[in-house]
Each structure stands twice: as C-alpha cells, then as structure tokens.
Enzyme design. Structure first.
Site, PDB file in Angstrom:
ATOM      1  N   ASP A  62      21.208   4.292 -27.445  1.00 21.28           N
ATOM      2  CA  ASP A  62      20.289   3.521 -26.622  1.00 21.28           C
ATOM      3  C   ASP A  62      21.121   2.450 -25.923  1.00 21.28           C
ATOM      4  O   ASP A  62      22.167   2.039 -26.415  1.00 21.28           O
ATOM      5  CB  ASP A  62      19.192   2.894 -27.488  1.00 21.28           C
ATOM      6  N   ASP A 119      12.387   9.812 -30.958  1.00 20.21           N
ATOM      7  CA  ASP A 119      13.168   9.120 -31.989  1.00 20.21           C
ATOM      8  C   ASP A 119      12.298   7.998 -32.514  1.00 20.21           C
ATOM      9  O   ASP A 119      11.377   7.549 -31.834  1.00 20.21           O
ATOM     10  CB  ASP A 119      14.435   8.491 -31.396  1.00 20.21           C
ATOM     11  N   CYS A 139       6.860  20.213 -49.738  1.00 22.98           N
ATOM     12  CA  CYS A 139       8.103  19.842 -49.051  1.00 22.98           C
ATOM     13  C   CYS A 139       9.319  20.489 -49.713  1.00 22.98           C
ATOM     14  O   CYS A 139       9.394  20.610 -50.934  1.00 22.98           O
ATOM     15  CB  CYS A 139       8.258  18.327 -49.059  1.00 22.98           C
ATOM     16  N   CYS A 155      12.483  19.330 -49.355  1.00 24.97           N
ATOM     17  CA  CYS A 155      13.637  18.420 -49.334  1.00 24.97           C
ATOM     18  C   CYS A 155      14.170  18.193 -50.750  1.00 24.97           C
ATOM     19  O   CYS A 155      13.476  18.418 -51.731  1.00 24.97           O
ATOM     20  CB  CYS A 155      13.261  17.094 -48.672  1.00 24.97           C
ATOM     21  N   CYS A 177      11.970  16.028 -53.089  1.00 26.90           N
ATOM     22  CA  CYS A 177      10.783  16.683 -53.651  1.00 26.90           C
ATOM     23  C   CYS A 177      11.134  17.804 -54.618  1.00 26.90           C
ATOM     24  O   CYS A 177      10.355  18.130 -55.507  1.00 26.90           O
ATOM     25  CB  CYS A 177       9.893  17.200 -52.525  1.00 26.90           C
ATOM     26  N   HIS A 212      13.411  12.156 -47.607  1.00 22.08           N
ATOM     27  CA  HIS A 212      12.132  12.869 -47.561  1.00 22.08           C
ATOM     28  C   HIS A 212      11.414  12.668 -46.233  1.00 22.08           C
ATOM     29  O   HIS A 212      10.963  13.622 -45.598  1.00 22.08           O
ATOM     30  CB  HIS A 212      11.193  12.455 -48.696  1.00 22.08           C
TER      31      HIS A 212
END
Length: 379
Positions: free
Chosen positions: A94, A268, A306, A308, A311, A337
């Site tokens: 940015d 984002d 999930c 991930c 999890c 997560h």
RNA sequence: GCGAUUGUGGUGUAGCGGUUAACACAGCGGGUUGUGGUCCCGUCAUGCGUGGGUUCGAAUCCCAUCAGUCGCC
C-alpha cells in the site's frame, strides 16, 4: 509490457461474477482472492511457510511502515521484500495514503504532498506521490499503489471533489515517477466517497491513464454497508472490464461476497488477524468469541468444518486458555484459522463461479451466517 | 498472658467524619475492516472483620469482641 497479466477464465452464468488468474513475477494466483496483511513485512504471528500452507497467494506490506523501519534501502539490499521476509510468492504494498489518513494527527495536505507526524517519534515526515512510488520501487512488491488521499467519511461534496481531483493529479505524477513498470504493476485508486459522479470521474480518468489494475478506496471508513456497496457499484461500473479490481481494506464475509458479486477480484483486510489476536474467530458456525466462559471445558475443535492446522490439532478450551494467558501461540493459532477461513471462502467462491452457481452460493452463505444482504455486522 | 499494630470486592491498594466507597489486576460481556497499539468499551463492594455507641451524618471517632502480624513474658 506490464508486470502482470490478468486472464478472466470464467463468468458465472447465474450471477455475472467472474474468476480469473493473475500472472505475476512471483507466480500465478487465482481470483477472486483474499490477501492477508503483513504491514511490517510480517503477517503478525504467522510465518511465510504457514501462509503458503493455508493457501495464501498475494500478501500485503506497507510503504509507510517499511520506510520508517528498517528503511527501503535495507529492503532493497536484501533483494526486495519477498526475499527479505522469505515469502515465495507475489506481494503488494500500500502506498502510505491510508496511514496518512489513520495517523491523522496534525497532518497537512498540500498539492505537493502530505506533511504529518511519525507515530514512532513524532518527527515531521513528508510523503508525496513521487516519494511513495520511489520507496515502493525499492521495496519491490509485485503490486504497488498510487499515493491517494483517503478522505474521511462523511466528507462534503466540495471537499471530496477537490480531493478526487488532487488524487488524480497524484496518480499521474506517481505513474510518471514509476521506474519499474515491467516488474511492478502500479494500480490507480478510485476515490469519490458516496458520490457517483465523482467516482465516475475518478474511475474514467484513471482508466484513460491506462493502469494495469484499479483499486477501490475510501470504503470501510465508517459508512454503512449499503453505502459501501454503492461506492463499489459507482466505481466498478466505470472501470475497464479486462483489468483487475482491488477493494481495499474490506474483509468481512458479507462484504467480500457482495464485492465478488460486483466483479471485484482482490480483497485485503486486517480484520481476520486483528480480531484473532483479541480472541474473535470467524467460523462456519458464525462468530466465536473464544474468551467466553462456555468454552472453558469445551474440548472440541474451533470449527469442525475447517481444515486448518488449528482446527485439526487444538481444542477451544486450549485456545481459550492461551488467550486468557496472553500467550503468543494463541494469537498465532487463531490468526492462522481466521486467515484460512477467508482463503477457503475465496476458494469456495471461485469454485461456485466456475460451476455457475455463485448466486446460490452467496445466498447460502448469508443464510448460514445469519447475515442480511444490506447492512449487517458481517463477522 | 501483656503490649503494639492491622483488618475495605476474587486479589493488591486508596479513602481517615459528609464521595454515587476511588484505582489497578483478575472475572464476566462486547468491539475491531488499504494494522501505531496484547488495544478499546461496558459491567463487577446496598457495603469497609463482628456487635454496640457518639454524631444531623461513621469505612473514617469511642468501647467491646474476633482474627492476623510483630515484640515481651
């Protein structure tokens, strides 16, 4: 020759939403996509290896922050921000325009640029379109942003008109100052608040300047969701179809889905990582505040749906314990997560677009999370 | 046994005749959208060891009592 090539691979017959591939100097990524934010050349608490493992494509870093520390010359000396932080993938910086807005204490906006105070030591700093691009050229991200003014919401029409016109002049100056167009894609930023004619003016003027991609700025600054969606409509409508669009700073589930429905390709947001550090999780069951007493003895995974690492391997009771103790591992596991949740949302959205059922998908998600289409908290 | 001293929420403290009993931490609940911030907001003692008394008014003064601490026998 532009640094990136954008290929629209399918348009959903049901909803008109699109998916595509962005070819960048550091690899290809599929759109629509969510991009994790790593302000100081690090996504707080999460390593680049972990980001890759959960399916991250582009990640962000920030011009203002890297300019102050460690300084763009050191990043350049390291071989660019990707090498500096060992992220083997595309990156985006940015411009610092938003920092000028959010660190607003005693800032002064002039035609030449902006004078404001450093958040580190209070010293007076000056940033201009040329300076921002020059720093971004050294940092070396694949996507770089024009230096814009993110005007406060609400702003009067007259203020916004002046601001947009200046932002357009700044975009032109930044484009002319850009030294590495074949390695870094410079995006123009559409401003104009909630005023359609100003968004139109901004989008069309930027389009004439022919940027390789366009950002939509000035959203998520206090306006209602309904207003935000209008801002997106008023911007996208006047941008060239074949170029990527990036909605800056938007990361709630509902807004991402509404953005995709409006043909936005990139998103984002700090939201998933910030709320994760403070104990709030985005899950298939809705928002979960891990600090709640009800999880004290809950030895089940955070989100059964999930995939991930958090999890798969940890319980709510343990995550709650880590959060209560202020342990960094908690911030880390929960950041992973939440990022995976939004990356998976992007994957599912792309799949739905390819299968011409994005409209149904969006409706199902809203229903599942108890969101309403116009104005909800999201997650 | 005698003397001194201290008893305020879950914890540590402030208040020492008129406060809505203050502050911090912990607890409980909520927030967070181009990341300054492990941060912000809300809530949490009908009561100041207990029982009497003085006073228009007591967590604050007096007496008794209980408990802790430190001395001395």
């Amino acid at each position: 020759m532009s640094a990136i090539k954008f290929e629209i691979t399918h348009v959903c017959k049901q909803s008109g939403a699109r998916c595509g591939i962005l070819h960048t100097p550091h690899g290809d990524v599929e759109t629509p996509m969510f991009m994790p934010v790593g302000t100081l050349a690090t996504v707080k608490y999460v390593s680049p290896e972990e980001l890759k493992a959960i399916g991250a494509g582009v990640i962000l870093s920030n011009t203002y922050h890297l300019w102050l520390r460690p300084g763009e010359d050191i990043v350049a000396e390291a071989g660019g921000v990707q090498k500096f932080m060992n992220y083997n993938g595309p990156m985006l910086t940015d411009s610092g325009g938003f920092q000028v807005f959010s660190l607003a204490d005693s800032r002064k906006i002039h035609e030449e640029g902006v004078t404001f105070k450093s958040h580190l030591d209070g010293s007076t700093l000056f940033l201009s379109p040329e300076k921002s691009i020059q720093i971004q050229n050294k940092i070396g991200a694949d996507f770089i942003m024009s230096f814009d003014e993110c005007a406060p919401y609400p702003s009067t029409y007259d203020y916004m008109k002046n601001s947009v016109e200046r932002t357009l002049r700044w975009a032109k100056r930044g484009k002319e100052a850009h030294q590495r167009p074949e390695e870094q894609a410079l995006f123009g930023i559409v401003q104009g608040g909630e005023f359609e004619d100003l968004r139109k003016l901004c989008a069309e003027t930027l389009a004439e300047m022919d940027f390789p991609g366009y950002s939509i700025g000035g959203t998520s600054v206090g306006e209602s969701k309904e207003t935000m969606y209008k801002m997106i409509d008023y911007s996208v409508k006047y941008l060239p179809w074949e170029k990527p669009r990036y909605l800056m700073g938007v990361g709630s589930v509902d807004a991402i889905l509404e953005g995709i429905a409006r043909n936005v390709d990139m998103f984002d947001c700090v939201l998933p990582t910030r709320i994760a550090r403070h104990g709030t999780l985005m899950t298939s069951q809705g928002r979960v505040n891990i600090k709640r007493k009800e999880y004290e003895r809950d030895f089940t995974p955070l989100d059964p749906e999930c995939d991930c690492p958090t999890c798969r391997n940890y319980t709510k009771a343990y995550l709650r314990h880590l959060n209560k103790c202020g342990e960094g591992l908690g911030a880390r596991l929960m950041s992973i997560h939440n990022l995976r949740f939004l990356l998976k949302l992007s994957e599912d959205a792309r799949k739905a677009i390819k299968e011409d059922r994005f409209g149904d998908f969006k409706n199902e998600m809203f229903k599942k999370y108890g969101l309403n289409s116009v104005d909800s908290r999201g997650f």
